[in-house]
Design an enzyme around this catalytic site. Structure first.
Site, PDB file in Angstrom:
ATOM      1  N   LYS A 227      32.723  -5.140  20.314  1.00 50.78           N
ATOM      2  CA  LYS A 227      31.623  -4.568  19.707  1.00 50.78           C
ATOM      3  C   LYS A 227      30.221  -4.829  20.307  1.00 50.78           C
ATOM      4  CE  LYS A 227      31.330  -2.456  16.669  1.00 50.78           C
ATOM      5  NZ  LYS A 227      31.295  -0.821  16.283  1.00 50.78           N
ATOM      6  N   ARG A 228      30.254  -6.162  21.018  1.00 52.79           N
ATOM      7  CA  ARG A 228      28.916  -6.436  21.791  1.00 52.79           C
ATOM      8  C   ARG A 228      28.754  -5.629  22.910  1.00 52.79           C
ATOM      9  NH1 ARG A 228      32.475 -10.464  23.477  1.00 52.79           N
ATOM     10  NH2 ARG A 228      32.755 -10.516  25.718  1.00 52.79           N
TER      11      ARG A 228
END
Length: 464
Positions: A237-238
């Site tokens: 997700k980063r």
């Protein structure tokens, strides 16, 4: 000799959203099967009952449909085949390639603590005197030699058999393990090619041993590289969007996603931009590399812009309307659709995503009186409104072709001793209420004579 028809499958676990890596795996399977006149099957691996949800299954199906990947037949539930999986485990008991294991959970834990790096071989492997007690069924794996994986991407992979344990096939409660279920399902579904992420490569040697134990032919294996972020690390997700639904929400057209995902880990010469027909013709396992692919959003935007620009105008309008519906926005009116369609060639020229296309089309969706934003309002002073008044008079009887409109605006600008840009700014503000728009002449032709003159009149009336 008739060649066996190609059958591939995509087998996601319904425990969450469809990851972009899973979507790429599905695409590779779809391209390989469809490009060879074969079948592409869908299996939902829902044996983890605690984590599998109907909502996740629905999201996976919706994601595949959005991406444009059709499958043959109904999706297969792996859990629904549990009796068949158990039947195969008992057949292996009968043919001597599996055995009953009565070791308890505590005994297994104690053994693993004492032998942390050794594969577990049950003391019941060759026992003759068996108790009347619950048991698991374990594979009686070969203890010497090696299991060889002839992988179409990774090459020849050799695993020493003494490094593999006698894995459980059927638990003591009668439920099958994932390893057994996958092999039985692939065999029963007639899968000829297993194309999946290379994180499954370590499972393949064990699965081959099950095929061998049952005397079944192995499918062709192709383990494809995973997708990493731009920094070379495992995608998470980063890095931004990782779920297929997030890419849909960002407004990338499905055709662009198919093109872009196909190029993640696969190549056909130097070709970067291609359509479905070309992908189906070109795609092959030999074009898949071993190195992890990297998700590059700038390249995705470039691909998206290409496909958006190549869409027929009606198709682009349909895509825009679908995007609006998915985001919960109001549907376009007939008038708005007509204006947008008229301006579509100009709108597509600058937009790389559907939201960007929507921004460009804002002028066609607003009603009178147009309310300029702060930046646009600064272009509407007394002098500029005076020029708009002159322009209104100049175009009253124009043919309303783009060339005639531009000629009239150029004439008004010259009469006022300024360049065309000095009239384009206030004209843009009057027609769209913002400073970021398509060409003012494209907007005028799309809006039509009556609406354009009305919007100009609204502003010139303020000049007094």
């Amino acid at each position: 000799m008739t060649q066996t028809p190609v059958v591939t499958r995509f087998a996601p676990s319904p425990t969450g959203y469809l990851h972009v890596g899973g979507a790429r795996t599905a695409l590779f399977n779809w391209l390989f099967a469809r490009g060879r006149g074969g079948k592409f099957l869908l299996r939902i691996e829902d044996t983890d009952r605690a984590r599998s949800t109907p909502e996740a299954t629905a999201a996976i199906l919706k994601g595949l449909e959005w991406l444009g990947l059709d499958w043959d037949g109904e999706p297969v539930s792996q859990f629904a085949g549990k009796d068949r999986h158990a039947e195969v485990a008992h057949k292996m008991l009968e043919n001597g390639t599996a055995y009953r294991c009565f070791s308890t959970t505590d005994e297994l834990a104690a053994w693993r603590e004492a032998n942390p790096r050794q594969p577990f071989i049950s003391p019941w492997r060759d026992a003759a005197d068996l108790p009347d007690a619950p048991f698991a069924i374990r594979l009686k794996a070969p203890r010497s030699g090696e299991t060889v994986i002839e992988d179409q991407v990774q090459g020849t992979v050799r695993v020493a058999n003494d490094q593999l344990d006698d894995m459980v096939l059927l638990r003591s409660d009668g439920t099958p393990t994932y390893m057994l279920a996958v092999v039985v399902d692939d065999h029963d579904m007639g899968v000829t090619h297993v194309i999946r992420g290379d994180d499954h490569l370590t499972n393949t040697a064990r699965q081959i041993q099950i095929y061998d134990a049952m005397g079944w032919d192995c499918p062709v294996f192709a383990h494809i590289p995973l997708i990493h972020g731009e920094d070379g690390k495992k995608l998470s997700k980063r890095h931004g969007a990782v779920g297929l639904h997030e890419f849909a929400a960002l407004g990338y057209p499905p055709a662009a996603m198919r093109n872009y995902l196909a190029r993640l880990g696969w190549s056909h010469g130097d070709d970067e931009l291609f359509d479905d027909a070309q992908a189906l013709e070109w795609f092959g396992l030999e074009g898949i590399g071993r190195a992890p692919a990297r998700l590059d959003f700038k390249k995705l935007e470039h691909v998206s812009g290409h496909h958006l620009g190549a869409m027929p105008d009606e198709a682009a309008l349909a895509a825009l309307q679908h995007y609006l519906a998915e985001t919960g926005a109001p549907a376009l009116t007939d008038t708005q659709r007509g204006r947008i369609l008229a301006a579509m060639p100009a709108l597509k020229d600058k937009a790389r995503t559907l939201p960007a296309l929507l921004d460009q089309a804002r002028f066609a969706m607003i009603d009178r009186p147009v309310q300029p934003d702060d930046k646009a309002a600064r272009a509407l002073d007394t002098v500029s409104r005076g020029m708009l008044k002159s322009l209104t008079a100049a175009v009253q009887n124009a043919s309303w072709s783009r060339d005639d409109l531009e000629e009239a605006a150029q004439k008004v600008a010259s009469e006022n001793g300024v360049g065309l840009g000095k009239i384009a700014g206030p004209l843009r503000a009057a027609l769209a209420g913002t400073s970021t728009t398509p060409s003012v002449f494209d907007m005028m032709t799309a809006l039509g004579r009556e609406e354009t003159l009305a919007r100009l009149q609204d502003q010139t009336d303020l000049a007094g």
